[in-house]
Design an enzyme around this catalytic site. Structure first.
Site, PDB file in Angstrom:
ATOM      1  N   ASP A  96      -2.099  -2.405  -3.534  1.00 42.10           N
ATOM      2  CA  ASP A  96      -3.225  -1.745  -2.873  1.00 42.10           C
ATOM      3  C   ASP A  96      -2.991  -0.248  -2.733  1.00 42.10           C
ATOM      4  OD1 ASP A  96      -4.842  -3.889  -2.445  1.00 42.10           O
ATOM      5  OD2 ASP A  96      -4.035  -4.347  -0.450  1.00 42.10           O
ATOM      6  N   LYS A 119      -9.491  -0.368  -3.145  1.00 40.41           N
ATOM      7  CA  LYS A 119      -9.705   0.971  -2.621  1.00 40.41           C
ATOM      8  C   LYS A 119      -9.083   1.051  -1.250  1.00 40.41           C
ATOM      9  CE  LYS A 119     -14.248   0.791  -4.489  1.00 40.41           C
ATOM     10  NZ  LYS A 119     -15.475   0.432  -3.828  1.00 40.41           N
ATOM     11  N   MET A 121      -8.315   0.408  10.935  1.00 40.97           N
ATOM     12  CA  MET A 121      -9.485   0.981  10.238  1.00 40.97           C
ATOM     13  C   MET A 121     -10.468   1.568  11.246  1.00 40.97           C
ATOM     14  SD  MET A 121      -9.917  -1.980   7.344  1.00 40.97           S
ATOM     15  CE  MET A 121      -9.340  -3.357   8.312  1.00 40.97           C
TER      16      MET A 121
END
Ligand code: SAH
Length: 257
Positions: A40, A62, A176
């Protein structure tokens, strides 16, 4: 005999937060014995540098906002590589089981009859706490530690249970969460958490570029803008992560001595 990647099998391996020294010995062994590594964007360059030159490295995924179509494509890549008899390592940032889409890959591989195993890794929240010298749990102050994803598709609301999250005796790690800093601050305060609740903003944890900033819940939106940029960022919220907590622990230890 220790576990090794066998031809036709897949290992989901946790790469940790970035510093190659925070990789497990098992992960390093698996990387050295693989024939192909699918990794990743979040995986640290120092970790990738441990992969021998004869092992094929394939970048997939991504940094954020991956669509399910991309996930399907990754699943297909893994299945094809395993069916071709490769010794497959799927390398993921942190711990594969925390917001790592590992179950999608495990289900797809199992459905294709491919054996898949997992090697855990150090998750960003553990590394951020270590970097800041705080403890995620804290006797008397934080009896609960909650890991939450604050990732949303563009334009959609976060959809979190703010009343449940706004527990003053817990430490909450928002993965995140950089773009959601404003929402997190507003919603937690609206749900009853004090604006003075300590917050740690942790960017690039365990890398040379690591940046840690202690702030408070009501100031989080401004602080996040100042520090974060476009780097992996974790938000830790709760009394246990206060900036002076590490010093307090030292002072307590000195008193007891
Ligand atoms: N499986 C990973 C998390 C994947 S979700 C783990 O266990 O750590 C990706 C999010 O993890 C990033 O948006 C960020 O919030 C956090 N993250 C991962 N590595 C980080 C790092 N080195 N520093 C700060 N946050 C990190």
């Amino acid at each position: 005999m220790a576990d090794m990647p066998h031809p036709g099998e897949v290992w989901l391996v946790g790469a940790g937060p970035g510093d190659p020294d925070l990789l497990t010995r098992k992960a390093e062994r698996l990387l050295r014995a693989a024939s192909v590594v699918f990794y990743d964007a979040l995986v640290g360059a120092g970790v990738l540098a441990l992969i021998p030159g004869n092992v094929r490295q394939v970048a997939v995924g991504k940094r954020s906002g991956r669509h399910s179509k991309d996930q399907d494509a990754i699943n297909t890549l893994l299945v094809h590589a395993a069916r071709a008899g490769e010794r497959v390592v799927r390398l993921k940032g942190g711990d594969p089981s925390i917001f790592g889409r590992s179950s999608e890959e495990m289900v797809a591989l199992a459905a294709a009859g491919i054996r898949v195993q997992v090697c855990p890794g150090i998750t960003a929240a553990s590394a951020a706490a270590a970097g800041a010298g705080v403890s995620l749990s804290l006797r008397g102050l934080a009896r609960r530690v909650q890991f939450v994803t604050a990732h949303v598709r563009a334009g959609e609301p976060l959809g979190l249970d703010w009343a449940a999250l706004a527990d003053p005796s817990s430490t909450t790690a928002f993965y995140m969460g950089r773009n959601a800093a404003g929402d997190i601050s507003r919603n937690l305060i609206a749900a009853g958490l004090s604006g003075a609740t300590p917050v740690l903003i942790a960017c690039d944890v365990s890398l040379d570029s690591e940046q840690l900033l202690h702030t408070r819940l009501d100031l989080l939106p401004i602080a996040a803008k100042v520090i974060a940029g476009d780097r992996p960022t974790l938000l830790l919220v709760g009394e246990a992560v206060a900036g002076d907590r590490a010093q307090t622990a030292v002072a307590m230890a000195e008193q007891l001595a």
